[in-house]
Design an enzyme around this catalytic site. Structure first.
Site, PDB file in Angstrom:
ATOM      1  N   ARG A 193     -28.094 -26.575   9.157  1.00  0.00           N
ATOM      2  CA  ARG A 193     -26.661 -26.394   8.929  1.00  0.00           C
ATOM      3  C   ARG A 193     -26.358 -25.175   8.062  1.00  0.00           C
ATOM      4  O   ARG A 193     -27.051 -24.924   7.077  1.00  0.00           O
ATOM      5  CB  ARG A 193     -26.133 -27.668   8.250  1.00  0.00           C
ATOM      6  CG  ARG A 193     -24.664 -27.666   8.007  1.00  0.00           C
ATOM      7  CD  ARG A 193     -24.155 -29.059   7.847  1.00  0.00           C
ATOM      8  NE  ARG A 193     -24.286 -29.547   6.492  1.00  0.00           N
ATOM      9  CZ  ARG A 193     -23.662 -30.633   6.049  1.00  0.00           C
ATOM     10  NH1 ARG A 193     -22.916 -31.361   6.866  1.00  0.00           N
ATOM     11  NH2 ARG A 193     -23.818 -31.031   4.807  1.00  0.00           N
ATOM     12  N   ARG A 201     -30.012 -38.217  -0.077  1.00  0.00           N
ATOM     13  CA  ARG A 201     -28.595 -38.433   0.270  1.00  0.00           C
ATOM     14  C   ARG A 201     -28.462 -39.544   1.314  1.00  0.00           C
ATOM     15  O   ARG A 201     -27.535 -40.349   1.258  1.00  0.00           O
ATOM     16  CB  ARG A 201     -27.974 -37.134   0.797  1.00  0.00           C
ATOM     17  CG  ARG A 201     -27.723 -36.120  -0.318  1.00  0.00           C
ATOM     18  CD  ARG A 201     -27.520 -34.727   0.215  1.00  0.00           C
ATOM     19  NE  ARG A 201     -26.328 -34.581   1.017  1.00  0.00           N
ATOM     20  CZ  ARG A 201     -26.144 -33.623   1.932  1.00  0.00           C
ATOM     21  NH1 ARG A 201     -27.096 -32.731   2.160  1.00  0.00           N
ATOM     22  NH2 ARG A 201     -25.033 -33.561   2.595  1.00  0.00           N
TER      23      ARG A 201
END
Ligand code: AMP
Length: 216
Positions: free
Chosen positions: A124, A168
């Site tokens: 990303r 995360r």
């Protein structure tokens, strides 16, 4: 439209929130973007949030709820991207919206499996100014590392590294996934398959919102 987008990191919440913002003019409120802005501006909130963000943990609820009280004031429509992330935040949001007399329109859970999330997050690229994201493989910019929209440079977020991504996702499973049941019980939840191509996810989002007719 008062919408919550739930889903793990990398599911496509930010991408869909930006599409809804462009199409309907409904402001995207991304707690991650706001916090990154605070870190970059070296504010007191940014200073307190940074260590949690770098470790892939959640910033404490009291800081986030105080920040969101300010953000939501005077906004009758919004797409929430990345908030709430704990049951305590969801309860605080319910209280805020009840006081304002502005209940949520819907809560969409954008879902994807762990393997896809790891692949998406590791490729990303993000425009730090606008929060717009691209992906090397699935959604590349026209020119490498340059935003199609504003020509600004794209960077890799410091928490999009393999170790922090794993943390995360674990944080999501432990603290945020219970929100799916929270909103399901209230009859507000629609599940969306986030493994589809971006356009197909948008169509599923629009049909969940009953907005197909609004297509240009
Ligand atoms: P995101 O851009 O949504 O992935 O958020 C990046 C990071 O900001 C998260 O890993 C958390 O450390 C922090 N963060 C964003 N939204 C929240 C929230 N609602 N509650 C607590 N921490 C948050």
């Amino acid at each position: 439209m008062r919408l919550v987008l739930l889903g793990p990191p990398g599911a496509g919440k930010g991408t869909q929130a930006k599409i809804l913002e462009e199409r309907f003019g409904v402001p995207q409120i991304s707690t991650g973007d706001i916090l990154r802005g605070q870190v970059a501006a070296k504010t007191e909130l940014g200073r307190q949030a940074k260590a949690f963000m770098d470790a892939g943990d959640l910033v404490p609820d009291d800081l986030i709820v105080a920040m969101m009280e300010g953000e939501l004031r005077g906004k009758p429509s919004f797409v929430l991207d990345g908030f709430p992330r704990t049951v305590a935040q969801a309860e605080a949001l319910d209280g805020m919206l009840q006081r304002l007399g502005l209940p949520l329109t819907s809560v969409l859970s954008i879902e994807a499996n762990r393997e896809a999330l790891m692949r998406r997050l590791s490729g990303r690229w993000t425009n730090p100014r606008t929060g717009r994201t691209y992906h090397d493989e699935f959604n590349p910019p026209r020119l490498p590392r340059i935003d199609d929209e504003d020509g600004g440079p794209l960077v890799q977020r410091r928490d999009d590294t393999i170790d922090v991504v794993a943390e995360r996702l674990a944080t999501y499973d432990e603290k945020t996934a219970p929100l799916v049941g929270y909103y399901e019980k209230k009859g507000q939840l629609v599940r969306i398959d986030g493994l589809q191509p971006i356009d197909a996810v948008t169509q599923a989002v629009l049909s969940a919102l009953g907005r197909e007719a609004a297509r240009p």
